[in-house]
Design an enzyme around this catalytic site. Structure first.
Site, mmCIF file in Angstrom:
data_model
loop_
_atom_site.group_PDB
_atom_site.id
_atom_site.type_symbol
_atom_site.label_atom_id
_atom_site.label_comp_id
_atom_site.label_asym_id
_atom_site.label_seq_id
_atom_site.Cartn_x
_atom_site.Cartn_y
_atom_site.Cartn_z
ATOM 1 N N LYS A 40 0.846 -1.205 0.000
ATOM 2 C CA LYS A 40 0.000 0.000 0.000
ATOM 3 C C LYS A 40 0.880 1.254 0.000
ATOM 4 C CE LYS A 40 -3.766 -2.466 2.199
ATOM 5 N NZ LYS A 40 -4.492 -2.859 3.400
ATOM 6 N N GLN A 92 -5.034 -1.513 9.748
ATOM 7 C CA GLN A 92 -4.819 -2.831 9.139
ATOM 8 C C GLN A 92 -5.340 -3.937 10.057
ATOM 9 O OE1 GLN A 92 -3.466 -3.386 5.956
ATOM 10 N NE2 GLN A 92 -4.141 -5.482 6.343
ATOM 11 N N ASP A 95 -11.378 2.658 3.730
ATOM 12 C CA ASP A 95 -11.743 1.247 3.546
ATOM 13 C C ASP A 95 -13.240 1.084 3.294
ATOM 14 O OD1 ASP A 95 -9.579 -0.494 3.556
ATOM 15 O OD2 ASP A 95 -9.359 -0.406 5.741
#
Ligand code: NAP
Length: 302
Positions: free
Chosen positions: A49, A93, A116
């Site tokens: 990422k 995460q 997200d």
């Protein structure tokens, strides 16, 4: 011959669309990633990422609190990121250590920085068809189907899996594309029979090569979300029964990545399918970049 839906090609097209949008902003978009502890898989995901951000000119920052962090400490860290003006997106995460309340942590991310698309506000926006960040993997799948001009409207889409991050948002996005949607899960009766009704089959169950030929309607489009690492030779031999090359490759490496759909059966029965690796996988990070750029645009171009 079934058409192979190439995720790398679609990813590159998505990222190319982002570049001029990043350049048009008065400062780089900013993404903060919170990576708790030392989970090797999470470390690889986060590294990829961060690399994608660097490639696009997005500022990124990785915060690495220890495994022992408490829920209160993590909430304070997220609160601070919520307040920082140069941070447009916050990603926590998963998975988090057991002592941390994951739902509480996701709820603490400001909905406007939730790249997200996991915050209940953004899930509500998805359900009601309002703008907002969408869960990256399913949103990437929609982009892929559009890229390859595979019709969704009026088609029967069968989604196997009902997780909050893949199955449910996938079903809602397909519904917004006017597909007729069936959602399957571990309690579904006659899973093969239901799957065979699908013009479009999306597999997100996390079971290696579980959907075999009898789950695939001949000529269907098959999207395989699963990522499973196989290390057992017997399992590899079952999956690659007719493919000595694939089995030889397993023997050399000691492991192989497979999806949730049987790869040989997908190639034989579908009209188009996503390979594993190289299908859905590359799309997820690309859509994270899109969500970060869109968040920066919303915050800067008002
Ligand atoms: P998950 O949270 O474990 O959910 C799995 C879902 O599949 C559940 O709804 C479960 O049903 C259902 N299921 C499990 N076994 C089943 C069976 N035998 N028959 C029918 N349904 C069954 O998994 P997830 O996070 O959605 O991920 C699914 C897969 O996608 C995994 O392989 C994961 O690694 C992969 N993935 C890939 C990406 C990517 O970027 N390509 C991103 C995310 C996930 P119940 O609800 O009844 O338990």
């Amino acid at each position: 011959m079934a058409q192979i839906l190439d995720g790398v090609r679609v990813r590159d097209a998505i990222l190319d669309e982002c570049r001029p949008r990043v350049a048009a902003l008065r400062r780089p978009p900013g993404l903060a990633v919170v990576l708790v502890g030392h989970n090797p898989a999470s470390e690889i995901y986060v590294r990829n990422k961060v690399k994608a951000c660097a490639d696009l000119g997005i500022y990124s920052e990785t915060l690495t609190p220890p495994d022992s962090i408490s829920t209160a400490e993590l909430l304070a860290m997220i609160g601070e990121l919520n307040r920082r003006p140069e941070i447009d997106g916050i990603l926590v995460q998963m998975p988090l250590p057991q002592q941390v309340d994951s739902k509480h942590a996701l709820l603490a991310v400001s909905p406007e920085k939730d790249v997200d698309g996991f915050h209940p506000c953004n899930v509500g926006a998805l359900a009601t068809g309002r703008p907002g960040p969408r869960s990256c993997t399913p949103a990437g799948i929609i982009r892929m189907l559009r890229y390859y001009q595979l019709p969704m409207a009026g088609r029967h889409a069968v989604v196997v899996g009902r997780s909050d991050i893949v199955g449910k948002p996938m079903a809602l996005l397909l519904l917004h594309e006017n597909a007729t949607v069936t959602i399957c899960h571990s309690k579904t009766r006659d899973l093969a029979g239901v799957c065979r009704q699908g013009d479009l089959l999306v597999a997100a169950l996390g079971r290696p090569a579980a959907l075999t030929a009898d789950f695939i309607r001949p000529g269907a489009t098959v999207v395989d979300v699963g990522i499973n690492r196989i290390t057992d030779r017997q399992e590899a031999a079952r999956i690659f029964r007719n493919s000595p090359d694939a089995l030889a490759s397993f023997d050399r490496k000691g492991s192989v990545l497979v999806g949730d759909v049987h790869p040989i059966d997908a190639a034989a029965s579908a009209s188009a399918y996503t390979p594993v690796p190289g299908g859905v996988g590359p799309l997820t990070i690309a859509m994270l970049m899109v969500n970060t750029v869109e968040s920066a645009e919303r915050r800067l171009l008002v």
